[in-house]
Design a protein around this motif. Sequence first.
Motif, PDB file in Angstrom:
ATOM      1  N   ALA A  50      -7.928  19.430  -9.322  1.00  0.00           N
ATOM      2  CA  ALA A  50      -8.289  20.848  -9.323  1.00  0.00           C
ATOM      3  C   ALA A  50      -6.996  21.640  -9.493  1.00  0.00           C
ATOM      4  O   ALA A  50      -6.645  22.051 -10.581  1.00  0.00           O
ATOM      5  N   THR A  51      -6.237  21.804  -8.406  1.00  0.00           N
ATOM      6  CA  THR A  51      -4.962  22.519  -8.525  1.00  0.00           C
ATOM      7  C   THR A  51      -3.771  21.620  -8.256  1.00  0.00           C
ATOM      8  O   THR A  51      -2.651  21.984  -8.585  1.00  0.00           O
ATOM      9  N   GLY A  52      -3.977  20.467  -7.652  1.00  0.00           N
ATOM     10  CA  GLY A  52      -2.866  19.549  -7.417  1.00  0.00           C
ATOM     11  C   GLY A  52      -3.267  18.375  -6.558  1.00  0.00           C
ATOM     12  O   GLY A  52      -4.262  18.419  -5.839  1.00  0.00           O
ATOM     13  N   ILE A  53      -2.485  17.312  -6.666  1.00  0.00           N
ATOM     14  CA  ILE A  53      -2.681  16.119  -5.847  1.00  0.00           C
ATOM     15  C   ILE A  53      -1.356  15.772  -5.196  1.00  0.00           C
ATOM     16  O   ILE A  53      -0.333  15.662  -5.871  1.00  0.00           O
ATOM     17  N   GLU A  54      -1.378  15.610  -3.903  1.00  0.00           N
ATOM     18  CA  GLU A  54      -0.205  15.130  -3.173  1.00  0.00           C
ATOM     19  C   GLU A  54      -0.388  13.636  -2.942  1.00  0.00           C
ATOM     20  O   GLU A  54      -1.438  13.200  -2.469  1.00  0.00           O
TER      21      GLU A  54
ATOM     22  N   PHE B  83      -9.986  13.454  -0.509  1.00  0.00           N
ATOM     23  CA  PHE B  83      -8.890  12.487  -0.537  1.00  0.00           C
ATOM     24  C   PHE B  83      -9.393  11.124  -0.960  1.00  0.00           C
ATOM     25  O   PHE B  83     -10.577  10.822  -0.859  1.00  0.00           O
ATOM     26  N   TYR B  84      -8.463  10.336  -1.431  1.00  0.00           N
ATOM     27  CA  TYR B  84      -8.668   8.909  -1.655  1.00  0.00           C
ATOM     28  C   TYR B  84      -7.538   8.188  -0.938  1.00  0.00           C
ATOM     29  O   TYR B  84      -6.404   8.661  -0.929  1.00  0.00           O
ATOM     30  N   VAL B  85      -7.838   7.056  -0.355  1.00  0.00           N
ATOM     31  CA  VAL B  85      -6.825   6.141   0.156  1.00  0.00           C
ATOM     32  C   VAL B  85      -6.882   4.928  -0.773  1.00  0.00           C
ATOM     33  O   VAL B  85      -7.950   4.346  -0.972  1.00  0.00           O
ATOM     34  N   ILE B  86      -5.734   4.611  -1.360  1.00  0.00           N
ATOM     35  CA  ILE B  86      -5.685   3.529  -2.339  1.00  0.00           C
ATOM     36  C   ILE B  86      -4.647   2.494  -1.926  1.00  0.00           C
ATOM     37  O   ILE B  86      -3.725   2.797  -1.170  1.00  0.00           O
TER      38      ILE B  86
ATOM     39  N   GLU C 241      -4.962  27.433  -1.562  1.00  0.00           N
ATOM     40  CA  GLU C 241      -5.413  26.087  -1.892  1.00  0.00           C
ATOM     41  C   GLU C 241      -5.625  25.316  -0.598  1.00  0.00           C
ATOM     42  O   GLU C 241      -4.854  25.466   0.348  1.00  0.00           O
ATOM     43  N   HIS C 242      -6.658  24.515  -0.565  1.00  0.00           N
ATOM     44  CA  HIS C 242      -6.974  23.743   0.626  1.00  0.00           C
ATOM     45  C   HIS C 242      -7.216  22.288   0.245  1.00  0.00           C
ATOM     46  O   HIS C 242      -7.525  21.976  -0.900  1.00  0.00           O
ATOM     47  N   LEU C 243      -7.094  21.426   1.227  1.00  0.00           N
ATOM     48  CA  LEU C 243      -7.418  20.021   1.033  1.00  0.00           C
ATOM     49  C   LEU C 243      -8.920  19.924   0.830  1.00  0.00           C
ATOM     50  O   LEU C 243      -9.703  20.269   1.713  1.00  0.00           O
ATOM     51  N   GLY C 244      -9.329  19.501  -0.369  1.00  0.00           N
ATOM     52  CA  GLY C 244     -10.746  19.441  -0.693  1.00  0.00           C
ATOM     53  C   GLY C 244     -11.324  18.042  -0.599  1.00  0.00           C
ATOM     54  O   GLY C 244     -12.530  17.863  -0.497  1.00  0.00           O
TER      55      GLY C 244
ATOM     56  N   MET D 274      -6.266  15.787  -2.570  1.00  0.00           N
ATOM     57  CA  MET D 274      -6.648  16.660  -3.667  1.00  0.00           C
ATOM     58  C   MET D 274      -6.812  18.091  -3.155  1.00  0.00           C
ATOM     59  O   MET D 274      -7.636  18.357  -2.284  1.00  0.00           O
ATOM     60  N   TYR D 275      -6.017  18.985  -3.714  1.00  0.00           N
ATOM     61  CA  TYR D 275      -6.056  20.382  -3.312  1.00  0.00           C
ATOM     62  C   TYR D 275      -6.804  21.206  -4.345  1.00  0.00           C
ATOM     63  O   TYR D 275      -6.771  20.908  -5.535  1.00  0.00           O
ATOM     64  N   GLU D 276      -7.501  22.225  -3.868  1.00  0.00           N
ATOM     65  CA  GLU D 276      -8.255  23.109  -4.739  1.00  0.00           C
ATOM     66  C   GLU D 276      -8.458  24.453  -4.062  1.00  0.00           C
ATOM     67  O   GLU D 276      -8.238  24.590  -2.862  1.00  0.00           O
TER      68      GLU D 276
END
Length: 123
Positions: free
Chosen positions: A102-106, A81-84, A76-79, A7-9
């Motif tokens: 927030a601004t994007g999810i990779e 994460f989830y591991v699923i 934007e920074h890595l704010g 999750m980036y924000e």
Amino acid sequence: MKYMLMMYEVDKDWVGAPEQEIQESMNEHIAFTQYLDGRGVAWSGEALRPSTSATTLRPGADGLAVTDGPYVELTEHLGGFYVIEARDLDDALDIARRCPIATGIEVRPIWDIDTVEQEAQNA
């Protein structure tokens, strides 16, 4: 298969954020994790402190160079994460669509070294 949802924000230190903003964000993540639990999705995750708290190691002529802060300047920074655990990429994307953004999810598959070694032996 395991996937990481990164999750980036915009860089933010939540320590100084207004209590209402913190609670609203927490409620979104609680709802997301309840969704994961309801689907029986194995997961883990964490929020990260701001990039200003990072320490970066880079190879240099004299070995590893250690510097304060992130490796590159970004907006934007890595704010967090989830591991699923998901059946496939489509399932991982379906799950990621419900994640607070927030601004994007990779979405990136995690390299399972045991599976890769087993596939190489069977080839």
